[in-house]
Design a protein around this motif. Structure first.
Motif, PDB file in Angstrom:
ATOM      1  N   GLN A  39       0.821  -1.210   0.000  1.00  0.00           N
ATOM      2  CA  GLN A  39       0.000   0.000   0.000  1.00  0.00           C
ATOM      3  C   GLN A  39       0.862   1.270   0.000  1.00  0.00           C
ATOM      4  OE1 GLN A  39      -3.844  -0.935   2.451  1.00  0.00           O
ATOM      5  NE2 GLN A  39      -2.242  -2.278   3.162  1.00  0.00           N
ATOM      6  N   ALA A  40       0.374   2.283  -0.704  1.00  0.00           N
ATOM      7  CA  ALA A  40       1.166   3.464  -1.081  1.00  0.00           C
ATOM      8  C   ALA A  40       1.952   4.072   0.073  1.00  0.00           C
ATOM      9  CB  ALA A  40       0.236   4.518  -1.682  1.00  0.00           C
ATOM     10  N   GLN A  41       3.228   4.293  -0.205  1.00  0.00           N
ATOM     11  CA  GLN A  41       4.111   4.917   0.782  1.00  0.00           C
ATOM     12  C   GLN A  41       5.324   5.493   0.061  1.00  0.00           C
ATOM     13  OE1 GLN A  41       3.739   5.130   4.403  1.00  0.00           O
ATOM     14  NE2 GLN A  41       5.234   6.676   3.810  1.00  0.00           N
ATOM     15  N   VAL A  42       5.619   6.747   0.322  1.00  0.00           N
ATOM     16  CA  VAL A  42       6.800   7.405  -0.248  1.00  0.00           C
ATOM     17  C   VAL A  42       7.623   7.969   0.899  1.00  0.00           C
ATOM     18  CG1 VAL A  42       7.584   9.360  -1.659  1.00  0.00           C
ATOM     19  CG2 VAL A  42       5.663   7.959  -2.433  1.00  0.00           C
ATOM     20  N   ALA A  43       8.962   7.949   0.760  1.00  0.00           N
ATOM     21  CA  ALA A  43       9.854   8.572   1.744  1.00  0.00           C
ATOM     22  C   ALA A  43      10.797   9.517   1.015  1.00  0.00           C
ATOM     23  CB  ALA A  43      10.649   7.511   2.505  1.00  0.00           C
ATOM     24  N   VAL A  44      11.084  10.665   1.626  1.00  0.00           N
ATOM     25  CA  VAL A  44      11.993  11.643   1.025  1.00  0.00           C
ATOM     26  C   VAL A  44      13.032  12.077   2.056  1.00  0.00           C
ATOM     27  CG1 VAL A  44      10.287  12.530  -0.617  1.00  0.00           C
ATOM     28  CG2 VAL A  44      10.469  13.587   1.636  1.00  0.00           C
ATOM     29  N   PRO A  58      -0.399   1.132   6.082  1.00  0.00           N
ATOM     30  CA  PRO A  58      -0.579  -0.053   6.937  1.00  0.00           C
ATOM     31  C   PRO A  58       0.526  -1.091   6.746  1.00  0.00           C
ATOM     32  CG  PRO A  58      -2.637   0.532   5.821  1.00  0.00           C
ATOM     33  CD  PRO A  58      -1.554   1.374   5.212  1.00  0.00           C
ATOM     34  N   ASP A  59       1.263  -1.012   5.631  1.00  0.00           N
ATOM     35  CA  ASP A  59       2.351  -1.960   5.356  1.00  0.00           C
ATOM     36  C   ASP A  59       3.711  -1.421   5.797  1.00  0.00           C
ATOM     37  OD1 ASP A  59       0.683  -3.868   4.112  1.00  0.00           O
ATOM     38  OD2 ASP A  59       0.705  -2.705   2.262  1.00  0.00           O
ATOM     39  N   LEU A  60       3.702  -0.402   6.622  1.00  0.00           N
ATOM     40  CA  LEU A  60       4.938   0.330   6.909  1.00  0.00           C
ATOM     41  C   LEU A  60       6.033  -0.525   7.541  1.00  0.00           C
ATOM     42  CD1 LEU A  60       6.179   3.062   6.532  1.00  0.00           C
ATOM     43  CD2 LEU A  60       5.053   3.847   8.600  1.00  0.00           C
ATOM     44  N   ARG A  61       5.679  -1.420   8.437  1.00  0.00           N
ATOM     45  CA  ARG A  61       6.723  -2.198   9.111  1.00  0.00           C
ATOM     46  C   ARG A  61       7.565  -2.991   8.100  1.00  0.00           C
ATOM     47  NH1 ARG A  61       9.157  -6.408  11.515  1.00  0.00           N
ATOM     48  NH2 ARG A  61       8.225  -7.723   9.947  1.00  0.00           N
ATOM     49  N   ALA A  62       6.874  -3.707   7.201  1.00  0.00           N
ATOM     50  CA  ALA A  62       7.595  -4.479   6.186  1.00  0.00           C
ATOM     51  C   ALA A  62       8.318  -3.560   5.205  1.00  0.00           C
ATOM     52  CB  ALA A  62       6.619  -5.387   5.440  1.00  0.00           C
ATOM     53  N   GLN A  63       7.723  -2.430   4.904  1.00  0.00           N
ATOM     54  CA  GLN A  63       8.356  -1.487   3.960  1.00  0.00           C
ATOM     55  C   GLN A  63       9.655  -0.921   4.541  1.00  0.00           C
ATOM     56  OE1 GLN A  63       4.939   1.067   3.560  1.00  0.00           O
ATOM     57  NE2 GLN A  63       4.214   0.044   1.702  1.00  0.00           N
ATOM     58  N   ILE A  64       9.649  -0.633   5.839  1.00  0.00           N
ATOM     59  CA  ILE A  64      10.873  -0.141   6.489  1.00  0.00           C
ATOM     60  C   ILE A  64      11.954  -1.212   6.453  1.00  0.00           C
ATOM     61  CG2 ILE A  64      11.881   0.506   8.720  1.00  0.00           C
ATOM     62  CD1 ILE A  64       9.174   1.902   9.349  1.00  0.00           C
ATOM     63  N   GLU A  65      11.590  -2.442   6.760  1.00  0.00           N
ATOM     64  CA  GLU A  65      12.585  -3.522   6.767  1.00  0.00           C
ATOM     65  C   GLU A  65      13.163  -3.766   5.371  1.00  0.00           C
ATOM     66  OE1 GLU A  65      14.087  -4.907   9.350  1.00  0.00           O
ATOM     67  OE2 GLU A  65      12.941  -3.428  10.474  1.00  0.00           O
ATOM     68  N   ALA A  66      12.375  -3.454   4.333  1.00  0.00           N
ATOM     69  CA  ALA A  66      12.840  -3.655   2.956  1.00  0.00           C
ATOM     70  C   ALA A  66      13.690  -2.490   2.463  1.00  0.00           C
ATOM     71  CB  ALA A  66      11.634  -3.857   2.031  1.00  0.00           C
ATOM     72  N   THR A  67      13.921  -1.482   3.306  1.00  0.00           N
ATOM     73  CA  THR A  67      14.593  -0.248   2.892  1.00  0.00           C
ATOM     74  C   THR A  67      15.761   0.046   3.832  1.00  0.00           C
ATOM     75  OG1 THR A  67      12.404   0.558   2.217  1.00  0.00           O
ATOM     76  CG2 THR A  67      14.202   2.177   2.286  1.00  0.00           C
ATOM     77  N   GLY A 101      -0.345   3.298   9.587  1.00  0.00           N
ATOM     78  CA  GLY A 101       1.060   3.054   9.854  1.00  0.00           C
ATOM     79  C   GLY A 101       1.600   3.850  11.034  1.00  0.00           C
ATOM     80  N   LEU A 102       0.958   4.965  11.350  1.00  0.00           N
ATOM     81  CA  LEU A 102       1.409   5.753  12.515  1.00  0.00           C
ATOM     82  C   LEU A 102       1.392   4.899  13.774  1.00  0.00           C
ATOM     83  CD1 LEU A 102      -0.081   9.357  12.662  1.00  0.00           C
ATOM     84  CD2 LEU A 102       2.309   8.673  12.446  1.00  0.00           C
ATOM     85  N   LEU A 103       0.368   4.070  13.899  1.00  0.00           N
ATOM     86  CA  LEU A 103       0.250   3.224  15.088  1.00  0.00           C
ATOM     87  C   LEU A 103       1.364   2.186  15.157  1.00  0.00           C
ATOM     88  CD1 LEU A 103      -3.620   2.696  15.122  1.00  0.00           C
ATOM     89  CD2 LEU A 103      -2.276   4.103  16.692  1.00  0.00           C
ATOM     90  N   LEU A 104       1.980   1.901  13.997  1.00  0.00           N
ATOM     91  CA  LEU A 104       3.091   0.946  13.970  1.00  0.00           C
ATOM     92  C   LEU A 104       4.403   1.600  14.386  1.00  0.00           C
ATOM     93  CD1 LEU A 104       2.254  -0.739  10.531  1.00  0.00           C
ATOM     94  CD2 LEU A 104       1.422  -1.353  12.812  1.00  0.00           C
ATOM     95  N   LEU A 105       4.381   2.927  14.535  1.00  0.00           N
ATOM     96  CA  LEU A 105       5.593   3.672  14.912  1.00  0.00           C
ATOM     97  C   LEU A 105       5.517   4.104  16.376  1.00  0.00           C
ATOM     98  CD1 LEU A 105       5.847   5.967  11.749  1.00  0.00           C
ATOM     99  CD2 LEU A 105       6.990   3.781  12.148  1.00  0.00           C
TER     100      LEU A 105
END
Ligand SMILES: [Zn+2]
Length: 314
Positions: A39-44, A58-67, A101-105
């Motif tokens: 699900q959509a997520q961009v980081a700058v 909502p996919d932030l945890r896995a997205q962080i681990e992949a980055t 995803g905020l709740l995952l942080l």
């Protein structure tokens, strides 16, 4: 400015857990000519060290681990074990796909969160779970912004990242979970926004995951950008209704479709300057199929379709 696409799908992701549309079925069967997407997520980042999330998927945890850039990285034995390069989050609306995803942080990590006053109040005052983000002083610092007014992205300690944001009001609908009485207290102009992020050298990224209509003001601002991430949710206005037999049109859901005379392919054809990339792709969208005519039409028009993991500098 460094840019990373962590997730490129609309709400539900691709495949979506409860969907058996032709795209989702083919992807699960291994016969699909295209890629799965979170699900959509961009980081700058302005300096490659402090990163800001555009939305909180909502996919932030896995997205962080992949980055790798987003992993904790103590530079000496004296540095804290618990830390993160993620300095803040810019919220463009209060939708679950964009805020869960905020709740995952929540692990007591200092963060700065930018949102309109309306989105801030909806999340922090109407949703008791968000209290987990404010258990100790300095954990989460809300910074309210106003549509049309630029603001700098600061780290939790108040250091200027060099990045500037200009939020623009795009949609007037709040999520369905927001009570009528709360909606009466909120400003419709603060419901759903698009964002321009500018680097110290004047480069400009447009992030527009939900665009209900395209007007002359938006066209002018998009043409002054170097890269445009644009709403690619639906290929056609009646896509969901045709796929599942009922539901809302793209327009009713606040998304201009990609195709048709009023679609983004036609309306943004006049943009000459920016690199144009579709993001926030719904799993039903036929342009996900790289062997299909819709994908070829989109690519022939000079567009790209975002994939998870893409990164570049502007
Ligand atoms: Zn599907």
């Amino acid at each position: 400015m460094r840019v990373r696409i962590l997730g490129s799908a609309a709400g539900g992701g691709f495949p979506q857990w409860n969907c058996a549309c032709p795209n989702c079925r083919a992807l699960r069967a291994g016969t699909f000519h295209g890629k799965s997407r979170t699900q959509a997520q961009v980081a700058v980042s302005g300096d490659g060290r402090s990163w800001f999330l555009l939305g909180a998927s909502p996919d932030l945890r896995a997205q962080i681990e992949a980055t790798p850039e987003l992993h904790p990285c103590p530079s000496s034995e004296n540095d804290a074990v618990r830390q993160s390069p993620i300095a803040g989050v810019v919220l463009l609306n209060a939708e679950l796909d964009h805020t869960l995803g905020l709740l995952l942080l929540r692990e007591l990590q200092p963060l700065r969160v930018y949102a309109t006053a309306s989105v801030h109040r909806i999340l922090a005052e109407d949703n008791a779970m968000f209290a987990m983000l404010q258990r100790v002083p300095g954990q989460l610092t809300w910074s309210d912004f106003t549509p049309g007014s630029a603001f700098p992205l600061l780290t939790p300690a108040g250091k200027d990242s060099g990045l500037r944001c200009l939020p623009v009001s795009l949609g007037t609908h709040f999520p369905a979970y927001v009570s009528p009485s709360r909606q009466d207290q909120c400003s419709q102009q603060e419901a759903s926004l698009g964002l321009f992020v500018e680097s110290p050298s004047g480069k400009r990224l447009a992030y527009m995951p939900a665009v209900p209509q395209i007007d002359d003001f938006l066209l002018k601002e998009l043409d002054a950008s170097d890269v445009v991430f644009f709403d690619g949710t639906f290929w056609s206005d009646d896509e969901l209704i045709r796929t599942q037999g009922s539901g809302q049109t793209a327009g009713q859901m606040g998304h201009v479709p990609v195709s048709s005379a009023r679609g983004s392919l036609a309306q943004l054809a006049q943009l000459r300057q920016p690199r144009k990339i579709y993001v926030h792709i719904n799993n039903t969208n036929p342009m996900l199929n790289e062997a299909g005519p819709e994908y070829r039409e989109m690519r022939a028009a000079g567009w790209e379709i975002a994939e998870d993991g893409w990164q570049f500098e502007i």
